[in-house]
Motif scaffolding. Structure first.
Motif, short mmCIF file in Angstrom:
data_model
loop_
_atom_site.label_atom_id
_atom_site.label_comp_id
_atom_site.label_asym_id
_atom_site.label_seq_id
_atom_site.Cartn_x
_atom_site.Cartn_y
_atom_site.Cartn_z
N SER A 23 1.28 -1.32 0.28
CA SER A 23 0.00 0.06 -0.17
C SER A 23 0.87 0.71 -0.15
CB SER A 23 -1.31 -0.02 1.28
OG SER A 23 0.03 -0.24 2.71
N HIS A 24 1.90 1.31 0.54
CA HIS A 24 2.77 2.27 0.65
C HIS A 24 4.27 1.81 0.75
CE1 HIS A 24 -1.03 2.86 2.86
NE2 HIS A 24 -0.41 4.69 2.73
N VAL A 25 5.21 2.95 -0.52
CA VAL A 25 6.37 2.24 -0.27
C VAL A 25 7.44 3.42 0.24
CG1 VAL A 25 8.53 2.23 -2.10
CG2 VAL A 25 6.09 0.76 -2.59
N LEU A 26 7.41 2.91 0.75
CA LEU A 26 8.85 3.93 1.97
C LEU A 26 10.35 4.07 1.99
CD1 LEU A 26 6.87 4.06 5.31
CD2 LEU A 26 6.92 5.61 3.36
N ARG A 27 10.60 4.67 0.36
CA ARG A 27 12.59 4.72 0.68
C ARG A 27 13.12 5.75 0.38
NH1 ARG A 27 10.81 2.46 -5.79
NH2 ARG A 27 10.13 4.55 -6.35
N GLY A 28 14.41 5.05 0.07
CA GLY A 28 15.78 5.96 0.66
C GLY A 28 14.62 7.69 -0.97
N SER A 29 15.33 8.73 -0.32
CA SER A 29 14.97 9.86 -1.54
C SER A 29 16.01 9.40 -2.96
CB SER A 29 15.03 11.21 -0.73
OG SER A 29 16.94 11.37 -0.71
N GLU A 30 16.85 8.71 -2.94
CA GLU A 30 17.27 8.49 -4.15
C GLU A 30 16.67 7.84 -4.78
OE1 GLU A 30 19.28 4.56 -1.39
OE2 GLU A 30 18.32 6.60 -1.37
N TRP A 31 15.70 7.51 -4.99
CA TRP A 31 14.13 6.82 -5.54
C TRP A 31 13.36 7.92 -6.26
CZ3 TRP A 31 16.71 2.78 -8.31
CH2 TRP A 31 17.01 2.08 -7.83
N LEU A 32 13.80 8.87 -5.99
CA LEU A 32 12.68 10.21 -5.78
C LEU A 32 12.40 10.43 -7.45
CD1 LEU A 32 10.11 12.04 -4.29
CD2 LEU A 32 12.12 13.48 -4.44
N ILE A 33 13.39 10.50 -7.89
CA ILE A 33 13.68 11.07 -9.39
C ILE A 33 13.33 10.03 -10.65
CG2 ILE A 33 15.78 9.92 -10.18
CD1 ILE A 33 16.36 12.51 -11.33
N SER A 34 12.61 8.44 -10.03
CA SER A 34 12.74 6.95 -10.85
C SER A 34 11.31 6.30 -10.52
CB SER A 34 13.19 5.98 -10.57
OG SER A 34 14.76 6.33 -10.78
#
Length: 543
Positions: A258-269
């Motif tokens: 339901s929610h993907v909480l991951r590092g901000s390095e993946w924001l652009i992807s």
């Protein structure tokens, strides 16, 4: 925050939402799961299938678990427990050439050790497994075929040599290397001919312009026009394994994340991933990108540092609670930043709307202080103290087994007494088996020269101290012994109080510095104190 965004929040908070077959309004008092406090979180929670919160931590076993990974896992765990959901561990092992033997098992072991065990995982199993990507290859092939059939992906037959030439040419001209999408334009009969010849190939996703904005739960509205800056990405490699970009969306969909909480390095992807969700006709999860965890000088944590791996902290005697405490204390998302919080307190104080976009500066020099506080809590808890006793007994055996003269030093009651006397002074159990505390486990040695340098009244002092130890016995309290020692020192003719204490400390521990003489006497107990004072008396008689 803009007025339009506030109006959007207000609309989401007041609207009527459906949680699976459970219909409710924003004012409903009975809910199957707790409502997320921030309007964005509330909206995304309300629109997940069945209203169930499911989050995942998906590391690659190309290395062991480090602090950055632990922090990502921790926030996912806390989020799941805060809202009555499930925390899933999924191992992304599709890069077979870089797998580290044993890393998969150790990652799960370290999560268990840290006190944030997954609800579903390769080790525990679960209803939506398998939880190793290498065992889910057919799902990725099906998704890739669906993309190809729908015109959203294509077969690419470019050789590694051609791709390398493209890269070199881009670098030569000062451009960012990117695939030129050449095979996107192959005619159908050309593709079929090459496939019939079993030509090596990959499958690439067709990036389209005009991506939609998405609302990140932490960074707000975002939009990255990936087609303008990237070539079409590979989704299935030549060896048949998927790339991260395809595998993560396929698994998140089938595992009902339901929610993907991951590092901000993946924001652009994320815009790229949302294009893939749209191509497959799937509803994407909510995305929240956690700010980076950095060194205190702002530099990025690096696996090459060697001292950020969780196994090292475990070997160094760091308590998992201290590690969780310091990694959340330096970040955001909590109503307070006090030191000494347990995992239950972290869960109760967690507020996703308080997570900021600022990097979390981690000062590991403060870790001993965090560990000292949590160690004190463990000592004061009977059940946890018993575990510490077992741990310390094993450390004592390993360090001093050939030197121990009295097995009583391994008894639970003795070690418990030592722990309670030293709580608030030591940062880890390992300190208690260092040379500074060896007197607790091994009888010390000292010379007549050392005694003579401190006092010419050693025999008198030893006699009075022996009488004191015999009279007070096991019931001796710290305050009473302290008064008695001051009285004892006043009865000497030429030895000052400071030197009396030095002589007794030398006798009891063989050290010139250390805990107070009073604490040493209480820790050792009357029988052992008497034994060591008698040694001083005998030494004076033979000198």
């Amino acid at each position: 925050m803009s007025w339009s965004w506030l109006r959007t929040c207000r609309w989401y908070l007041n609207r009527t939402v459906t949680l699976g077959d459970f219909h409710c309004s924003a004012s409903a008092t009975k809910r199957r799961t707790k409502r997320l406090p921030d309007c964005a979180f509330s909206r995304r929670h309300a629109t997940t299938a069945g209203g169930d919160v499911r989050v995942r931590f998906a590391p690659s076993p190309t290395g062991f678990l480090h602090l950055g990974g632990l922090r990502t896992a921790l926030y996912n765990y806390i989020f799941a427990k805060k809202y009555g959901g499930a925390f899933v561990l999924r191992l992304e092992d599709t890069d077979q050439s870089r797998l580290v033997p044993g890393a998969a098992e150790v990652i799960e072991e370290m999560l268990e050790w840290a006190g944030i065990p997954p609800d579903e995982s390769p080790g525990r199993g679960g209803p939506l497994g398998p939880y190793l990507q290498s065992k889910r290859l057919e799902l990725y092939r099906q998704a890739a075929s669906q993309m190809v059939d729908g015109g959203h992906a294509y077969h690419c037959f470019c050789s590694p040599q051609r791709l390398e030439l493209l890269k070199k040419e881009a670098l030569r001209t000062g451009q960012t290397p990117r695939y030129d999408n050449r095979c996107r334009h192959l005619r159908g009969e050309q593709v079929q001919e090459k496939l019939a010849q079993a030509a090596p190939h990959v499958i690439r996703f067709r990036l389209e312009e005009g991506v939609e904005s998405f609302q990140d739960l932490i960074f707000g509205w975002n939009r990255h026009e990936v087609a303008q800056v990237e070539g079409d990405p590979v989704v299935i490699k030549a060896d048949g394994f998927p790339t991260y970009h395809l595998a993560n969306i396929v698994d998140d969909h089938h595992m009902r994340i339901s929610h993907v909480l991951r590092g901000s390095e993946w924001l652009i992807s994320t815009s790229k991933h949302l294009l893939m969700y749209r191509a497959l006709g799937w509803q994407p999860p909510a995305f929240g990108h956690l700010p980076l965890l950095t060194n205190k000088d702002g530099s990025k944590l690096s696996k090459r540092q060697g001292d950020i791996f969780i196994q090292k902290f475990q070997r160094d005697g760091v308590l998992p609670e201290a590690l969780l405490d310091i990694t959340t204390n330096c970040g955001s998302g909590f109503s307070s930043n006090r030191v000494g919080r347990t995992i239950d307190e972290l869960i109760s104080e967690f507020n996703p709307s308080k997570i900021t976009t600022h990097s979390a500066l981690l000062d590991l020099e403060k870790l001993p202080e965090f560990n000292k506080i949590h160690l004190q809590h463990h000592i004061e808890d009977e059940q946890q103290c018993n575990l510490l006793i077992k741990d310390l007994q094993e450390q004592i055996r390993q360090a001093y087994i050939s030197e121990i003269q009295d097995e009583d030093v391994l008894h639970d009651d003795y070690i418990r007494r030592v722990l309670h006397l030293r709580k608030g002074h030591i940062s880890s159990l390992r300190e208690l088996v260092s040379p500074v505390y060896s007197y607790l486990w091994v009888r010390p040695s000292f010379s007549s020269q050392q005694v003579a340098a401190l006092s010419t009244e050693a025999r008198q002092i030893a006699t009075m101290a022996l009488k004191l130890a015999e009279e007070r016995g096991e019931a001796a309290a710290v305050d009473q012994i302290s008064k008695d020692l001051k009285t004892l020192a006043k009865q000497t003719k030429s030895t000052k109080y400071r030197d009396v204490m030095r002589l007794l400390r030398l006798t009891l521990s063989g050290l010139q510095q250390g805990p107070s003489v009073v604490e040493m006497m209480v820790a050792l107990g009357p029988a052992e104190t008497i034994h060591r004072l008698q040694k001083l008396l005998l030494l004076d008689e033979t000198s």
